[in-house]
Write a protein that holds these residues in place. Structure first.
Motif, PDB file in Angstrom:
ATOM      1  N   VAL A   1     -26.125 -31.851  19.180  1.00  0.00           N
ATOM      2  CA  VAL A   1     -25.515 -33.291  19.105  1.00  0.00           C
ATOM      3  C   VAL A   1     -24.643 -33.150  17.717  1.00  0.00           C
ATOM      4  O   VAL A   1     -25.100 -32.740  16.551  1.00  0.00           O
ATOM      5  CB  VAL A   1     -26.597 -34.206  19.015  1.00  0.00           C
ATOM      6  CG1 VAL A   1     -25.632 -35.710  18.843  1.00  0.00           C
ATOM      7  CG2 VAL A   1     -27.287 -34.390  20.124  1.00  0.00           C
ATOM      8  N   ALA A   2     -23.520 -33.396  17.842  1.00  0.00           N
ATOM      9  CA  ALA A   2     -22.569 -33.095  16.645  1.00  0.00           C
ATOM     10  C   ALA A   2     -21.425 -34.323  16.624  1.00  0.00           C
ATOM     11  O   ALA A   2     -20.773 -34.381  15.295  1.00  0.00           O
ATOM     12  CB  ALA A   2     -21.823 -31.797  16.780  1.00  0.00           C
ATOM     13  N   PHE A   3     -21.056 -35.144  17.466  1.00  0.00           N
ATOM     14  CA  PHE A   3     -19.901 -35.856  17.343  1.00  0.00           C
ATOM     15  C   PHE A   3     -20.106 -37.255  17.556  1.00  0.00           C
ATOM     16  O   PHE A   3     -20.923 -37.804  18.368  1.00  0.00           O
ATOM     17  CB  PHE A   3     -18.788 -35.311  18.489  1.00  0.00           C
ATOM     18  CG  PHE A   3     -18.608 -33.991  18.475  1.00  0.00           C
ATOM     19  CD1 PHE A   3     -17.616 -33.151  17.343  1.00  0.00           C
ATOM     20  CD2 PHE A   3     -18.899 -32.801  19.355  1.00  0.00           C
ATOM     21  CE1 PHE A   3     -17.415 -32.045  17.228  1.00  0.00           C
ATOM     22  CE2 PHE A   3     -18.643 -31.530  19.220  1.00  0.00           C
ATOM     23  CZ  PHE A   3     -17.978 -31.360  18.239  1.00  0.00           C
ATOM     24  N   ALA A   4     -19.150 -38.017  16.983  1.00  0.00           N
ATOM     25  CA  ALA A   4     -19.046 -39.550  17.176  1.00  0.00           C
ATOM     26  C   ALA A   4     -17.625 -39.852  17.799  1.00  0.00           C
ATOM     27  O   ALA A   4     -16.750 -39.132  17.542  1.00  0.00           O
ATOM     28  CB  ALA A   4     -19.343 -40.298  16.045  1.00  0.00           C
ATOM     29  N   PHE A  63     -23.099 -38.611  19.575  1.00  0.00           N
ATOM     30  CA  PHE A  63     -24.152 -39.438  19.084  1.00  0.00           C
ATOM     31  C   PHE A  63     -23.874 -40.743  19.764  1.00  0.00           C
ATOM     32  O   PHE A  63     -25.079 -41.638  19.956  1.00  0.00           O
ATOM     33  CB  PHE A  63     -24.048 -39.601  17.795  1.00  0.00           C
ATOM     34  CG  PHE A  63     -24.346 -38.408  16.763  1.00  0.00           C
ATOM     35  CD1 PHE A  63     -25.753 -37.901  16.797  1.00  0.00           C
ATOM     36  CD2 PHE A  63     -23.488 -37.626  15.891  1.00  0.00           C
ATOM     37  CE1 PHE A  63     -26.066 -36.867  16.102  1.00  0.00           C
ATOM     38  CE2 PHE A  63     -23.859 -36.616  15.161  1.00  0.00           C
ATOM     39  CZ  PHE A  63     -24.859 -36.275  15.136  1.00  0.00           C
ATOM     40  N   GLY A  64     -22.767 -41.287  20.116  1.00  0.00           N
ATOM     41  CA  GLY A  64     -22.582 -42.416  20.355  1.00  0.00           C
ATOM     42  C   GLY A  64     -20.958 -43.026  20.404  1.00  0.00           C
ATOM     43  O   GLY A  64     -20.322 -42.094  19.810  1.00  0.00           O
ATOM     44  N   ILE A  65     -20.819 -44.165  20.674  1.00  0.00           N
ATOM     45  CA  ILE A  65     -19.373 -44.682  20.637  1.00  0.00           C
ATOM     46  C   ILE A  65     -19.567 -45.718  19.635  1.00  0.00           C
ATOM     47  O   ILE A  65     -20.031 -46.850  19.665  1.00  0.00           O
ATOM     48  CB  ILE A  65     -19.000 -45.347  22.011  1.00  0.00           C
ATOM     49  CG1 ILE A  65     -19.302 -44.301  23.089  1.00  0.00           C
ATOM     50  CG2 ILE A  65     -17.577 -45.623  22.212  1.00  0.00           C
ATOM     51  CD1 ILE A  65     -18.540 -43.230  23.550  1.00  0.00           C
ATOM     52  N   GLY A  66     -18.616 -45.647  18.566  1.00  0.00           N
ATOM     53  CA  GLY A  66     -18.300 -46.845  17.624  1.00  0.00           C
ATOM     54  C   GLY A  66     -17.179 -47.311  18.257  1.00  0.00           C
ATOM     55  O   GLY A  66     -16.139 -46.886  18.293  1.00  0.00           O
ATOM     56  N   LEU A  67     -17.289 -48.879  18.372  1.00  0.00           N
ATOM     57  CA  LEU A  67     -16.185 -49.753  18.840  1.00  0.00           C
ATOM     58  C   LEU A  67     -15.740 -50.709  18.009  1.00  0.00           C
ATOM     59  O   LEU A  67     -16.617 -51.639  17.570  1.00  0.00           O
ATOM     60  CB  LEU A  67     -16.517 -50.195  20.197  1.00  0.00           C
ATOM     61  CG  LEU A  67     -15.677 -51.127  20.996  1.00  0.00           C
ATOM     62  CD1 LEU A  67     -14.391 -50.481  21.003  1.00  0.00           C
ATOM     63  CD2 LEU A  67     -16.266 -51.656  22.306  1.00  0.00           C
ATOM     64  N   SER A  68     -14.599 -50.832  17.458  1.00  0.00           N
ATOM     65  CA  SER A  68     -13.924 -51.831  16.759  1.00  0.00           C
ATOM     66  C   SER A  68     -12.977 -52.697  17.646  1.00  0.00           C
ATOM     67  O   SER A  68     -12.363 -52.125  18.141  1.00  0.00           O
ATOM     68  CB  SER A  68     -12.985 -51.266  15.711  1.00  0.00           C
ATOM     69  OG  SER A  68     -12.355 -52.101  15.071  1.00  0.00           O
ATOM     70  N   ALA A 311     -25.852 -45.649  12.121  1.00  0.00           N
ATOM     71  CA  ALA A 311     -26.931 -46.182  12.894  1.00  0.00           C
ATOM     72  C   ALA A 311     -27.957 -44.725  13.492  1.00  0.00           C
ATOM     73  O   ALA A 311     -28.880 -45.189  13.838  1.00  0.00           O
ATOM     74  CB  ALA A 311     -26.252 -46.764  14.250  1.00  0.00           C
ATOM     75  N   THR A 312     -27.325 -43.615  13.531  1.00  0.00           N
ATOM     76  CA  THR A 312     -27.998 -42.671  13.810  1.00  0.00           C
ATOM     77  C   THR A 312     -28.482 -41.780  12.551  1.00  0.00           C
ATOM     78  O   THR A 312     -28.931 -40.551  12.709  1.00  0.00           O
ATOM     79  CB  THR A 312     -27.231 -41.624  14.814  1.00  0.00           C
ATOM     80  OG1 THR A 312     -25.959 -41.104  14.463  1.00  0.00           O
ATOM     81  CG2 THR A 312     -27.121 -42.216  16.210  1.00  0.00           C
ATOM     82  N   ALA A 313     -27.984 -42.390  11.459  1.00  0.00           N
ATOM     83  CA  ALA A 313     -28.644 -41.787  10.147  1.00  0.00           C
ATOM     84  C   ALA A 313     -28.425 -40.114   9.988  1.00  0.00           C
ATOM     85  O   ALA A 313     -29.318 -39.404   9.854  1.00  0.00           O
ATOM     86  CB  ALA A 313     -30.064 -41.940   9.784  1.00  0.00           C
ATOM     87  N   THR A 314     -26.949 -39.798  10.200  1.00  0.00           N
ATOM     88  CA  THR A 314     -26.631 -38.604   9.944  1.00  0.00           C
ATOM     89  C   THR A 314     -25.611 -38.356   8.953  1.00  0.00           C
ATOM     90  O   THR A 314     -24.808 -39.349   8.919  1.00  0.00           O
ATOM     91  CB  THR A 314     -25.976 -37.960  11.293  1.00  0.00           C
ATOM     92  OG1 THR A 314     -25.297 -38.909  11.976  1.00  0.00           O
ATOM     93  CG2 THR A 314     -26.942 -37.548  12.181  1.00  0.00           C
TER      94      THR A 314
END
Ligand SMILES: [Zn+2]
Length: 314
Positions: A1-4, A63-68, A311-314
């Motif tokens: 796992v490496a990306f947002a 890791f997940g999707i950050g949505l503004s 949120a994923t503390a990376t």
């Protein structure tokens, strides 16, 4: 796992980026927001943009999707409450819809808070305990970092700074109230003032194109010494200073960071803003610096990625 995956949803443009742990924006994609076509069309566009920047990757790489998103959205429940710039974003479960479309965790935040978070973590607010971010474009938005944390408030709605009232009973704002700061100092208000003054000022270089003036035209003419343009820029700077002074008194930031379209002309606005603040803020607040955003148009994208990493503390 490496990306947002970072998504910056605006009323006119939808932008996406793939961001790695080193905070590099590796791939970008931009498309018009189908803002008039309803909520499902917007969710489909978000999903399409996310797929563009993740092509070839496994879903376990993300890791997940950050949505503004434009507000007001309830960032706690993930529901768009009544977003004026996007049709169908009324009590619409935005976070759940995007999670359903992409089978990824989605971290949703109001756009002003997201951009403030981007500037705090990677931009002009790095290392500060307290700062205020203000974006000045079609409207005025913002976000507040106080005592080393993001100020979210009830439903994650804090920081809608454009609607602080500077003239009760004054100009009508898009929100329905009167006298809001953005009704005076956002780009459209600046353009409207320029057009009405330029029509009457036959000696000004702005006069021939009075009917179609944009803020950028006024800044260009001011740079060439046009007197009307210079006075319009000074007035705009003063109106920005009015709101910024109140934000200093409310939040006592170490720095105020200005982004959005009008910050392209920050160097021309800064002297007038500083003059107003030094003359009108309470003395203890007069030395706070007002600076241009460090990330420019990427504050929201960077902030959206940071939502995921935080949120994923990376
Ligand atoms: Zn308003």
């Amino acid at each position: 796992v490496a990306f947002a995956v970072a998504i910056d949803l605006g009323g006119t443009q939808l932008r996406a980026a793939l961001v790695d742990r080193n905070r590099s924006l590796l791939r970008r994609h931009a498309m018009p927001t189908p803002a008039k076509d309803g909520a499902e069309a917007v969710v489909a566009a978000i999903a399409s943009a996310a797929r563009q920047v993740t092509a070839g990757l496994q879903s376990s790489d993300i890791f997940g999707i950050g949505l503004s998103s434009p507000g007001p959205i309830d960032a706690e429940s993930g529901v768009a409450l009544a977003v004026p710039t996007i049709a169908g974003f009324t009590n619409f479960p935005l976070r759940g819809a995007v999670e359903g479309a992409l089978s990824q965790n989605v971290f949703l935040e109001n756009d002003g808070i997201t951009a403030a978070f981007g500037e705090w973590t990677q931009g002009a607010g790095k290392g500060l305990r307290s700062m205020v971010y203000v974006t000045v474009s079609t409207g005025i938005g913002g976000g507040v970092i106080a005592d080393g944390r993001v100020l979210r408030g009830r439903k994650g709605l804090a920081g809608h700074v454009g609607h602080l009232c500077i003239d009760h009973g004054g100009l009508r704002c898009a929100c329905g109230n009167t006298g809001c700061w953005e009704a005076y100092a956002a780009g459209p208000a600046f353009a409207a003032r320029a057009r009405s003054r330029a029509r009457l000022a036959q000696g000004s270089s702005l006069h021939p194109n009075a009917g179609t003036l944009q803020p950028a035209d006024v800044f260009s003419a001011a740079a060439l010494g046009d007197q009307l343009a210079l006075s319009l820029v000074e007035e705009e700077a003063r109106l920005l200073g009015v709101g910024i002074t109140t934000l200093l008194h409310l939040f006592s930031p170490e720095r105020v960071i200005i982004g959005g379209g009008l910050s392209n002309a920050f160097d021309q606005l800064h002297p007038g803003i500083s003059t107003y603040v030094r003359a009108n803020a309470m003395p203890a607040f007069r030395d706070v610096e007002v600076v241009k955003s460090g990330l420019g148009g990427d504050s929201g994208l960077v902030g959206a990625a940071e939502l995921v990493f935080a949120a994923t503390a990376t």
